[in-house]
Design a protein around this motif. Structure first.
Motif, mmCIF file in Angstrom:
data_model
loop_
_atom_site.group_PDB
_atom_site.id
_atom_site.type_symbol
_atom_site.label_atom_id
_atom_site.label_comp_id
_atom_site.label_asym_id
_atom_site.label_seq_id
_atom_site.Cartn_x
_atom_site.Cartn_y
_atom_site.Cartn_z
ATOM 1 N N THR A 1 0.840 -1.195 0.000
ATOM 2 C CA THR A 1 0.000 0.000 0.000
ATOM 3 C C THR A 1 0.876 1.246 0.000
ATOM 4 O OG1 THR A 1 -1.724 -1.181 1.212
ATOM 5 C CG2 THR A 1 -1.847 1.222 1.209
ATOM 6 N N ALA B 1 -2.870 3.765 -3.161
ATOM 7 C CA ALA B 1 -2.904 2.632 -4.102
ATOM 8 C C ALA B 1 -2.450 1.379 -3.371
ATOM 9 C CB ALA B 1 -1.991 2.909 -5.281
ATOM 10 N N GLN B 2 -3.218 0.318 -3.539
ATOM 11 C CA GLN B 2 -2.844 -0.969 -2.958
ATOM 12 C C GLN B 2 -2.598 -1.948 -4.094
ATOM 13 O OE1 GLN B 2 -5.713 -3.412 -0.807
ATOM 14 N NE2 GLN B 2 -4.119 -3.774 0.736
ATOM 15 N N GLN C 1 -4.681 -7.571 -8.548
ATOM 16 C CA GLN C 1 -5.342 -6.306 -8.863
ATOM 17 C C GLN C 1 -4.655 -5.118 -8.201
ATOM 18 O OE1 GLN C 1 -9.207 -7.077 -7.256
ATOM 19 N NE2 GLN C 1 -8.651 -6.460 -5.201
ATOM 20 N N ILE C 2 -5.054 -3.934 -8.668
ATOM 21 C CA ILE C 2 -4.614 -2.682 -8.062
ATOM 22 C C ILE C 2 -5.873 -1.940 -7.630
ATOM 23 C CG2 ILE C 2 -3.448 -0.483 -8.409
ATOM 24 C CD1 ILE C 2 -1.843 -1.820 -10.645
ATOM 25 N N THR C 3 -5.912 -1.544 -6.380
ATOM 26 C CA THR C 3 -7.040 -0.800 -5.840
ATOM 27 C C THR C 3 -6.560 0.601 -5.511
ATOM 28 O OG1 THR C 3 -7.897 -2.840 -4.889
ATOM 29 C CG2 THR C 3 -8.812 -0.787 -4.062
ATOM 30 N N THR C 4 -7.286 1.613 -5.986
ATOM 31 C CA THR C 4 -6.904 2.990 -5.708
ATOM 32 C C THR C 4 -8.053 3.759 -5.078
ATOM 33 O OG1 THR C 4 -7.539 3.702 -7.931
ATOM 34 C CG2 THR C 4 -5.227 3.128 -7.585
ATOM 35 N N GLN C 5 -7.675 4.687 -4.221
ATOM 36 C CA GLN C 5 -8.626 5.604 -3.611
ATOM 37 C C GLN C 5 -8.091 7.012 -3.885
ATOM 38 O OE1 GLN C 5 -11.562 4.894 -1.944
ATOM 39 N NE2 GLN C 5 -11.884 7.096 -2.009
ATOM 40 N N HIS D 1 -13.183 5.480 -5.695
ATOM 41 C CA HIS D 1 -12.529 4.201 -5.474
ATOM 42 C C HIS D 1 -12.554 3.385 -6.769
ATOM 43 C CE1 HIS D 1 -11.410 0.666 -3.089
ATOM 44 N NE2 HIS D 1 -12.273 -0.008 -3.831
ATOM 45 N N SER D 2 -11.444 2.728 -7.092
ATOM 46 C CA SER D 2 -11.447 1.853 -8.266
ATOM 47 C C SER D 2 -10.578 0.633 -8.008
ATOM 48 C CB SER D 2 -10.954 2.584 -9.516
ATOM 49 O OG SER D 2 -9.566 2.825 -9.432
ATOM 50 N N THR D 3 -10.968 -0.444 -8.643
ATOM 51 C CA THR D 3 -10.204 -1.685 -8.581
ATOM 52 C C THR D 3 -10.001 -2.163 -10.005
ATOM 53 O OG1 THR D 3 -11.162 -2.245 -6.444
ATOM 54 C CG2 THR D 3 -10.162 -4.044 -7.684
ATOM 55 N N PRO E 1 -7.878 -4.980 -12.531
ATOM 56 C CA PRO E 1 -6.999 -6.154 -12.590
ATOM 57 C C PRO E 1 -5.701 -5.781 -13.307
ATOM 58 C CG PRO E 1 -8.706 -6.309 -14.251
ATOM 59 C CD PRO E 1 -9.008 -5.082 -13.437
#
Length: 168
Positions: A5, A92-93, A98-102, A107-109, A111
Motif C-alpha cells: 500500500t 494505491a494498494q 489487482q490494483i485498488t486505488t482511492q 474508489h477503483s479496482t 486487474p
C-alpha cells in the motif's frame, strides 16, 4: 505475496517533471528538442549565407521543435489541472491480482490485465493502460527500499512488457 500500500500526492511541478521524464523515455525529451533547435538555428543561417536555400528548412524545423516543446507542456499542464484525482492524496494498494486505488475521484479496482505495459525510470514507475491511460507512481512514495522489488514482482507476475526506451 502480501499487498503493498502506497499513499502519495503529486503537485503540478511533480507531474510536469514526471511528464518530461516520460517524454525523454518514450521519444525525444525537452533537452533533445532544444539540442535540435540549437543545431538547426546554427546550420540554417550558415547555409543561407552560403546561398543554399535549404537553410530555410533548418529554420522551419527549429520553429517546429520550439512549438512542439511549448504545445506539449501546455497540453499536459491543462490535463493535470483538469484531473480531480491529483487534488487529494492517492492511496494505491498493489496485490498479486489487482490494483485498488482511492483518489479524490473515488474508489477503483483494476486487474493487472487492464495494464498493457510499464516503464521504469530512476524516479518513477509508469503503468500504461489502453487508449492513453497512464498511472504515474513516484518512487518517493515507496516507504521502504525493498518495496520497489515487491512492486517489480507484481509487474513480473502480471507479465507486463517493458516499453522500449528511445532516443534520450
Amino acid at each position: 505475496m502480501a499487498p503493498l500500500t502506497l499513499t502519495y500526492s503529486m503537485t503540478e511541478a511533480e507531474f510536469m517533471h514526471a511528464a518530461r521524464v516520460l517524454w525523454a523515455y518514450r521519444a525525444i525529451g525537452d533537452r533533445g528538442n532544444w539540442i535540435v533547435v540549437i543545431l538547426c538555428l546554427c546550420a540554417g543561417p550558415v547555409l543561407l549565407l552560403n546561398g543554399i536555400q535549404t537553410g530555410w528548412l533548418f529554420i522551419a524545423v527549429a520553429v517546429f521543435f520550439v512549438g512542439l516543446t511549448w504545445a506539449r507542456t501546455v497540453i499536459w499542464r491543462r490535463a493535470y489541472r483538469r484531473m480531480v484525482k491529483y487534488s487529494a492524496p492517492i492511496t494505491a494498494q498493489f496485490a498479486p491480482d489487482q490494483i485498488t486505488t482511492q483518489t479524490a475521484e473515488g474508489h477503483s479496482t483494476l486487474p493487472w490485465t487492464f495494464f498493457k505495459s510499464y516503464a521504469e525510470t530512476p524516479d518513477y514507475l509508469f503503468l500504461f493502460g489502453p487508449k492513453r491511460s497512464l498511472s504515474i507512481i513516484p518512487k518517493t512514495a515507496l516507504p521502504a527500499p525493498d518495496d520497489i522489488e515487491i512492486l517489480r514482482d507484481f509487474i513480473t507476475a502480471a507479465h507486463l512488457p517493458r516499453k522500449k526506451m528511445r532516443w534520450t
